[in-house]
Design a protein around this motif. Structure first.
Motif, short mmCIF file in Angstrom:
data_model
loop_
_atom_site.label_atom_id
_atom_site.label_comp_id
_atom_site.label_asym_id
_atom_site.label_seq_id
_atom_site.Cartn_x
_atom_site.Cartn_y
_atom_site.Cartn_z
N ALA A 1 31.69 28.36 99.95
CA ALA A 1 30.27 28.04 99.81
C ALA A 1 29.59 28.04 101.18
CB ALA A 1 30.11 26.68 99.13
N ALA A 2 30.24 27.47 102.18
CA ALA A 2 29.67 27.45 103.52
C ALA A 2 29.54 28.87 104.08
CB ALA A 2 30.53 26.58 104.44
N LEU A 3 30.55 29.70 103.86
CA LEU A 3 30.50 31.08 104.34
C LEU A 3 29.38 31.88 103.69
CD1 LEU A 3 34.32 31.97 104.41
CD2 LEU A 3 32.79 31.73 106.39
N GLN A 4 29.14 31.62 102.40
CA GLN A 4 28.13 32.36 101.66
C GLN A 4 26.74 31.70 101.73
OE1 GLN A 4 29.34 33.42 97.62
NE2 GLN A 4 31.49 33.34 98.23
N TRP B 1 38.90 24.92 99.61
CA TRP B 1 38.65 26.35 99.64
C TRP B 1 37.27 26.67 99.09
CZ3 TRP B 1 37.59 30.17 96.09
CH2 TRP B 1 37.70 31.48 96.56
N LEU B 2 36.90 26.06 97.97
CA LEU B 2 35.56 26.28 97.41
C LEU B 2 34.47 25.87 98.40
CD1 LEU B 2 35.91 25.11 93.70
CD2 LEU B 2 35.33 27.40 94.50
N MET C 1 28.48 24.95 96.33
CA MET C 1 29.82 25.16 95.79
C MET C 1 29.76 25.53 94.32
SD MET C 1 32.45 23.45 93.85
CE MET C 1 31.81 21.81 93.85
N THR C 2 28.82 24.98 93.59
CA THR C 2 28.68 25.30 92.17
C THR C 2 28.37 26.78 91.96
OG1 THR C 2 26.38 24.58 92.25
CG2 THR C 2 28.01 22.97 91.48
N GLU C 3 27.66 27.40 92.89
CA GLU C 3 27.37 28.83 92.77
C GLU C 3 28.65 29.65 92.93
OE1 GLU C 3 25.56 32.40 92.09
OE2 GLU C 3 24.87 30.38 91.63
#
Length: 78
Positions: A20-23, A15-16, A27-29
């Motif tokens: 991350a890909a969508l945004q 999910w993370l 992933m850390t962000e």
């Protein structure tokens, strides 16, 4: 910035990665944003509770509140 290691369920990690890909961010962000949002919400709720306590302190003007509470509860047993 401090680095840390966390363990996640596989589904949470997927999910993370999807978020991350969508945004278009690492992933850390997404994790940093989530921690900041949770922290902000908890602080706001804590502030609200403290304001509630401050706003209601001393409003009971009818003697000892605990005595009143026990008397009311005694009525329930009747």
């Amino acid at each position: 910035m401090v680095r840390t290691v966390i363990s996640l369920d596989e589904s949470d990690k997927r999910w993370l990665d999807q978020q991350a890909a969508l945004q278009h961010v690492p992933m850390t962000e997404v994790v940093r944003q989530a921690v900041q949002a949770l922290r902000s919400a908890r602080q706001q709720n804590g502030d609200d509770f403290q304001a509630l306590l401050a706003g209601t302190a001393g409003i009971w003007q009818h003697g000892d509140g605990l005595n009143w509470q026990q008397a009311v509860r005694d009525e329930w047993a009747r």
